[in-house]
Design a protein around this motif. Structure first.
Motif, PDB file in Angstrom:
ATOM      1  N   VAL A 273     -15.903  -6.380 -14.883  1.00 55.64           N
ATOM      2  CA  VAL A 273     -14.724  -5.533 -14.679  1.00 55.64           C
ATOM      3  C   VAL A 273     -15.113  -4.261 -13.935  1.00 55.64           C
ATOM      4  N   TYR A 274     -16.260  -3.676 -14.268  1.00 52.86           N
ATOM      5  CA  TYR A 274     -16.730  -2.469 -13.592  1.00 52.86           C
ATOM      6  C   TYR A 274     -16.903  -2.736 -12.090  1.00 52.86           C
ATOM      7  N   THR A 275     -17.497  -3.873 -11.755  1.00 50.75           N
ATOM      8  CA  THR A 275     -17.649  -4.238 -10.348  1.00 50.75           C
ATOM      9  C   THR A 275     -16.291  -4.362  -9.673  1.00 50.75           C
ATOM     10  N   ARG A 276     -15.322  -4.936 -10.365  1.00 47.31           N
ATOM     11  CA  ARG A 276     -13.980  -5.084  -9.803  1.00 47.31           C
ATOM     12  C   ARG A 276     -13.332  -3.713  -9.589  1.00 47.31           C
ATOM     13  N   VAL A 277     -13.534  -2.807 -10.513  1.00 47.76           N
ATOM     14  CA  VAL A 277     -13.003  -1.448 -10.357  1.00 47.76           C
ATOM     15  C   VAL A 277     -13.557  -0.817  -9.077  1.00 47.76           C
ATOM     16  N   ARG A 281     -11.576   0.207  -5.418  1.00 45.92           N
ATOM     17  CA  ARG A 281     -11.694   1.471  -4.686  1.00 45.92           C
ATOM     18  C   ARG A 281     -12.087   1.197  -3.231  1.00 45.92           C
ATOM     19  N   ALA A 282     -12.983   0.242  -3.031  1.00 39.31           N
ATOM     20  CA  ALA A 282     -13.395  -0.103  -1.672  1.00 39.31           C
ATOM     21  C   ALA A 282     -12.200  -0.595  -0.846  1.00 39.31           C
ATOM     22  N   LYS A 283     -11.319  -1.402  -1.460  1.00 38.00           N
ATOM     23  CA  LYS A 283     -10.120  -1.873  -0.760  1.00 38.00           C
ATOM     24  C   LYS A 283      -9.283  -0.701  -0.273  1.00 38.00           C
ATOM     25  N   PRO A 292     -17.549   3.586   8.287  1.00 41.55           N
ATOM     26  CA  PRO A 292     -18.405   2.404   8.451  1.00 41.55           C
ATOM     27  C   PRO A 292     -18.625   1.699   7.115  1.00 41.55           C
ATOM     28  N   MET A 293     -18.940   0.414   7.192  1.00 46.78           N
ATOM     29  CA  MET A 293     -19.130  -0.380   5.973  1.00 46.78           C
ATOM     30  C   MET A 293     -20.214   0.186   5.071  1.00 46.78           C
ATOM     31  N   ILE A 294     -21.310   0.670   5.664  1.00 48.65           N
ATOM     32  CA  ILE A 294     -22.393   1.181   4.834  1.00 48.65           C
ATOM     33  C   ILE A 294     -21.941   2.406   4.050  1.00 48.65           C
ATOM     34  N   GLU A 295     -21.102   3.259   4.660  1.00 44.42           N
ATOM     35  CA  GLU A 295     -20.598   4.450   3.952  1.00 44.42           C
ATOM     36  C   GLU A 295     -19.693   4.041   2.791  1.00 44.42           C
ATOM     37  N   ILE A 296     -18.835   3.071   3.024  1.00 41.39           N
ATOM     38  CA  ILE A 296     -17.947   2.596   1.957  1.00 41.39           C
ATOM     39  C   ILE A 296     -18.771   1.962   0.843  1.00 41.39           C
ATOM     40  N   PHE A 312     -17.532  -8.579  -2.193  1.00 42.43           N
ATOM     41  CA  PHE A 312     -16.140  -8.427  -1.751  1.00 42.43           C
ATOM     42  C   PHE A 312     -15.571  -9.786  -1.361  1.00 42.43           C
ATOM     43  N   ARG A 313     -16.330 -10.579  -0.616  1.00 48.27           N
ATOM     44  CA  ARG A 313     -15.862 -11.894  -0.189  1.00 48.27           C
ATOM     45  C   ARG A 313     -15.686 -12.832  -1.381  1.00 48.27           C
ATOM     46  N   GLN A 314     -16.607 -12.780  -2.347  1.00 42.62           N
ATOM     47  CA  GLN A 314     -16.489 -13.615  -3.543  1.00 42.62           C
ATOM     48  C   GLN A 314     -15.229 -13.280  -4.336  1.00 42.62           C
ATOM     49  N   THR A 315     -14.880 -11.992  -4.356  1.00 39.31           N
ATOM     50  CA  THR A 315     -13.739 -11.536  -5.163  1.00 39.31           C
ATOM     51  C   THR A 315     -12.406 -11.757  -4.462  1.00 39.31           C
ATOM     52  N   TYR A 316     -12.336 -11.462  -3.158  1.00 37.74           N
ATOM     53  CA  TYR A 316     -11.050 -11.469  -2.457  1.00 37.74           C
ATOM     54  C   TYR A 316     -10.909 -12.590  -1.421  1.00 37.74           C
TER      55      TYR A 316
END
Length: 329
Positions: A273-277, A281-283, A292-296, A312-316
């Motif tokens: 759940v923490y990873t999803r939280v 935020r990343a979304k 840039p992706m590295i900053e996010i 991200f790909r595994q989740t969405y």
């Protein structure tokens, strides 16, 4: 309730309000109306058991964040006349929410050991004046990151509604202003006075300082206060992540108890759940910024962009680059 004839023999609860520029009208109104209704029987509004004033350095109207203006009712009189002085904040984009004379008055009140209370972002004003450093500050989850960034050496939490010790108080704002006011009424007047105020305000019960702020991530529906508190803590530690045992300790549980709670209520472990939280935020960052992706990735607590992209790909179901392209049109 005591009658008006009996009141002169009582020490009335007296509160002074300091309203910031662009203050939150609802928080002020709920706090002062709780006092008003506790001060007299039913809805008579007599200042029998409580009294209050709006204090200011001038008699100019003070404009709230919604545009409604309030007139001060008193100059800066001796702060010792009050049981509490309540600072009601509002919009954080106002560089000077109060003037220097107001700050000096608050410092004088603190020196006289008059309890100071910050409502909504009134806590920022007190902290800016150096008056919250040795006290735990309660802020809304909405303002937690801003408070941490501005006052990194202060003890702050955003999972509780309010906090009140001997000399300082803080409140998340909104409807919790009525809860805090009710606790003060109960302490200084009576439970009967508190009950009268809440019944007229159509509030079934006052929430306590240990109640949890009503907020949780949109992808989880939950009612358990311990779960809500854990989720708020996770949201407040996105970049600088904390361990699951630390989350458990902050909500008063062992790691095993927290894991059982999450499995029961969410069918997932706290770590998942923490990873999803963090990914949620990343979304938001992908939709709202061109970073840039590295900053996010770093901002949501990942050490590198590849690990972030894979999760991200595994989740969405799609990598973050493709998600950004889709939402940007």
């Amino acid at each position: 309730m005591k009658s008006a004839e009996e009141a002169p023999g009582l020490g009335r609860l007296k509160i002074g309000f300091v309203l910031a520029r662009s203050f939150t009208l609802s928080a002020f109104a709920l706090f002062v109306d709780t006092l008003r209704l506790a001060s007299d029987e039913t809805d008579r509004s007599g200042r029998i058991l409580a009294d209050w004033h709006v204090l200011a350095s001038s008699r100019n109207l003070i404009t709230s964040s919604c545009g409604v203006q309030v007139a001060p009712t008193s100059d800066f009189v001796d702060p010792g006349e009050f049981n509490y002085i309540v600072v009601v904040g509002g919009l954080l984009n106002n560089e000077f929410p109060v003037d220097s004379e107001t700050v000096s008055y608050l410092k004088r009140a603190a020196a006289a050991k008059v309890p100071l209370i910050g409502i909504c972002t009134g806590t920022f004003i007190l902290a800016e004046a150096g008056l919250m450093k040795y006290h735990r500050t309660c802020v809304s989850w909405l303002h937690y990151q801003a408070f941490r960034e501005r006052f990194p050496d202060h003890d702050v939490r955003s999972d509780r509604l309010f906090n009140l010790d001997r000399t300082r108080g803080s409140c998340a704002g909104g409807s919790s202003a009525a809860d805090m006011a009710a606790s003060i009424v109960r302490r200084h007047i009576s439970r009967e006075a508190e009950r009268n105020a809440l019944e007229v305000l159509q509030i079934e019960r006052a929430r306590s300082a240990s109640d949890i702020q009503p907020h949780s991530p949109p992808f989880i529906e939950c009612q358990d206060p311990r779960l809500k508190a854990a989720l708020i803590i996770m949201e407040n530690h996105i970049e600088n992540t904390i361990s699951i045992p630390k989350v458990a300790a902050l909500v008063g549980l062992s790691r095993r108890q927290l894991e059982r709670l999450f499995m029961e209520k969410t069918k997932s472990s706290p770590a998942i759940v923490y990873t999803r939280v963090r990914l949620e935020r990343a979304k938001h960052l992908l939709m709202q910024t061109r970073a840039p992706m590295i900053e996010i990735a770093v901002e949501v607590g990942f050490e590198n962009a590849s690990h972030f992209s894979r999760l991200f790909r595994q989740t969405y179901g799609q990598p973050p680059t493709k998600f950004r392209s889709a939402v940007s049109g």
